[in-house]
Enzyme design. Sequence first.
Site, mmCIF file in Angstrom:
data_model
loop_
_atom_site.group_PDB
_atom_site.id
_atom_site.type_symbol
_atom_site.label_atom_id
_atom_site.label_comp_id
_atom_site.label_asym_id
_atom_site.label_seq_id
_atom_site.Cartn_x
_atom_site.Cartn_y
_atom_site.Cartn_z
ATOM 1 N N TYR A 1 -31.944 91.620 112.241
ATOM 2 C CA TYR A 1 -30.495 91.720 112.457
ATOM 3 C C TYR A 1 -29.899 90.354 112.765
ATOM 4 C CZ TYR A 1 -25.952 93.463 113.729
ATOM 5 O OH TYR A 1 -24.599 93.681 113.755
ATOM 6 N N PHE B 1 -5.354 82.568 92.109
ATOM 7 C CA PHE B 1 -6.372 83.544 91.741
ATOM 8 C C PHE B 1 -6.070 84.825 92.516
ATOM 9 C CE2 PHE B 1 -10.289 85.930 91.881
ATOM 10 C CZ PHE B 1 -10.457 86.097 90.518
ATOM 11 N N THR B 2 -6.356 85.955 91.887
ATOM 12 C CA THR B 2 -5.916 87.263 92.415
ATOM 13 C C THR B 2 -6.295 87.480 93.884
ATOM 14 O OG1 THR B 2 -7.916 88.190 91.451
ATOM 15 C CG2 THR B 2 -5.892 88.353 90.153
ATOM 16 N N ASP C 1 -12.083 76.144 96.250
ATOM 17 C CA ASP C 1 -12.705 77.379 95.788
ATOM 18 C C ASP C 1 -13.838 76.917 94.888
ATOM 19 O OD1 ASP C 1 -13.581 79.577 94.420
ATOM 20 O OD2 ASP C 1 -11.591 80.490 94.247
ATOM 21 N N LYS D 1 -21.243 83.900 91.086
ATOM 22 C CA LYS D 1 -21.073 83.110 89.853
ATOM 23 C C LYS D 1 -22.096 81.972 89.862
ATOM 24 C CE LYS D 1 -16.874 85.210 90.284
ATOM 25 N NZ LYS D 1 -16.510 86.059 91.431
ATOM 26 N N ARG E 1 -6.127 89.318 81.690
ATOM 27 C CA ARG E 1 -5.713 88.282 82.633
ATOM 28 C C ARG E 1 -4.288 87.858 82.273
ATOM 29 N NH1 ARG E 1 -9.310 87.923 87.068
ATOM 30 N NH2 ARG E 1 -8.041 89.769 87.162
ATOM 31 N N PHE F 1 -4.749 95.531 89.033
ATOM 32 C CA PHE F 1 -5.502 95.543 87.779
ATOM 33 C C PHE F 1 -6.828 96.277 87.889
ATOM 34 C CE2 PHE F 1 -8.473 92.321 89.234
ATOM 35 C CZ PHE F 1 -7.743 91.680 90.219
HETATM 36 N N1 PM9 Z 1 -13.798 86.478 90.303
HETATM 37 C C1 PM9 Z 1 -13.966 87.393 88.136
HETATM 38 O O1 PM9 Z 1 -14.322 88.321 87.392
HETATM 39 C C2 PM9 Z 1 -14.475 88.889 90.106
HETATM 40 C C3 PM9 Z 1 -13.382 89.795 90.409
HETATM 41 S S1 PM9 Z 1 -11.942 89.774 89.396
HETATM 42 C C4 PM9 Z 1 -10.749 89.630 90.586
HETATM 43 O O2 PM9 Z 1 -13.539 86.313 87.708
HETATM 44 C C5 PM9 Z 1 -12.520 82.886 92.045
HETATM 45 C C6 PM9 Z 1 -12.137 81.670 91.259
HETATM 46 C C7 PM9 Z 1 -13.040 83.995 91.426
HETATM 47 C C8 PM9 Z 1 -13.383 85.150 92.208
HETATM 48 C C9 PM9 Z 1 -13.831 86.327 91.614
HETATM 49 C C10 PM9 Z 1 -13.203 85.071 93.613
HETATM 50 C C11 PM9 Z 1 -13.544 86.222 94.488
HETATM 51 C C12 PM9 Z 1 -12.680 83.931 94.168
HETATM 52 N N2 PM9 Z 1 -12.349 82.870 93.382
HETATM 53 O O3 PM9 Z 1 -15.390 88.555 93.549
HETATM 54 O O4 PM9 Z 1 -15.021 88.384 95.976
HETATM 55 O O5 PM9 Z 1 -13.205 83.978 90.105
HETATM 56 O O6 PM9 Z 1 -17.052 87.402 95.004
HETATM 57 O O7 PM9 Z 1 -14.918 86.347 94.582
HETATM 58 C C13 PM9 Z 1 -14.074 87.563 89.572
HETATM 59 P P1 PM9 Z 1 -15.631 87.751 94.790
#
Ligand code: PM9
Length: 458
Positions: free
Chosen positions: A72, A124-125, A215, A258, A382, A449
């Site tokens: 833990y 970014f979203t 980021d 990623k 997108r 989305f």
């Molecule tokens: N990106 C993508 O498919 C996954 C979800 S779509 C909203 O591109 C950036 C540049 C990203 C991103 C996720 C995140 C969030 C932050 N910054 O999905 O929470 O491309 O691990 O990361 C997606 P998490």
Amino acid sequence: MKQYPAEPFRIKSVEMMKMLSKAEREEKIKEAGYNTFLLKSEDVYIDLLTDSGTSAMSDKQWAGMQLGDEAYAGSKNFYHLEKTVQDVYGFKYIIPTHQGRGAENLLSKIKIKQDDVIPGNMYFTTTRYHQEANGGIFKDVIIDAAHEPSAQHDFKGNIDLEKLEAVILEAKPENVPYVSLAVTVNMAGGQPVSMANIKAVYELAKRYKIDVYMDATRCVENAYFIKSREAAYQHHSIEAILKEMFTYADGCTMSGKKDCLVNIGGFLATNDEAVFNQAKELVVVFEGMPSYGGMAGRDMEAMAIGIKEAVQYPYIHHRISQVQYLADRLLAANVPIVQPAGGHAVFLDARAFCPHLSQDELPAQALAAAIYVESGVRAMERGIVSAGRDKDTNEHHYPKLELVRLTIPRRVYTYSHLDVVADGVIHLYNHAQDIKGLKFVYEPQMLRFFNARFAPLP
Ligand code: PM9
């Protein structure tokens, strides 16, 4: 003829794929409300929805999973991950999170106060969601070329320094908690930021005593573009470039799904002890103990190993070349795409692909659905749907870019798969006038989305 590097790996374990008939795919997309996020993965032939969490892990990563210390508190895998981030990225402190948005939540809560302004290179979203949810106002300061699909520029993710300074002066520096610098810029088409620009942004921000948080989600891809396009860096290793990039930041948020080559995980990293101490307090509320923050020990181990694998040149050279290969096939058939091709995906320009549809007819959403029906390939919208509504006026944001993303998972598909994708998209392009627009039938309030549902317009 242009050469594309062969896969720098052998295939040790396989997953069989299945192709439904066109009639079945028509039924499935209707059931999914014409939203590719709502399709079942088993109904998809080639899945280019996202490169997030979809990487194939290496034998070494799978072996590392067996070393998971699921204590833990104080898991040995955390210390391995911490040391790896310190060594490869150079930040002092790290807080693991379940994925990137967990880190964005922590950073936004710690740094942003009501009506603060956060300049960044295109929204970014999830990032903008957390900034706004904490009372912040996002301001786009990316260069103009980023909003033009066919504008050629080596570093379309760059920040326009004049725009940045104007935003700082208008908001007053004390109301700008940090500059949000994405490397690469997802919504612009996976476009990189040059080292010269990263450095200049940092210097400008520091003149006003403002922090820079990156980021870092696709930072290795950004480093590759610096190596291949910025003359001074052509003989540098990817690792050396990454290290230098991060000397121009006070910290970063990371979606490990990623460029850390894992299926789940993320982190917040910082050099600021005060931010670190606050993050340690908050992380126990939202994620878990500071030594796991929402990740299993085995996942932290896989991430530590993935971070090292991702900076190997043969890996990243092949990855970017795959994206380029798909882009080249589509360009040869005059399919309109964002140029130059980015690091993680080829983005179709839905406005040019479907000139008969207005933006209110949701051309990118309609095109993504049509690609699935045509070829069994899953892509992601997108455009206007992803952009959501203005939090004050409740009007749709109308982004200039109306795109469909064909996102390439890491180490998963071969060039032959990409040929299937290209053939399907090219065929559809030749019949694009048959693609019908869509309208919302269910519109969620937040990050719409993901779960929205649509119906075809007559
Ligand atoms: N990106 C993508 O498919 C996954 C979800 S779509 C909203 O591109 C950036 C540049 C990203 C991103 C996720 C995140 C969030 C932050 N910054 O999905 O929470 O491309 O691990 O990361 C997606 P998490």
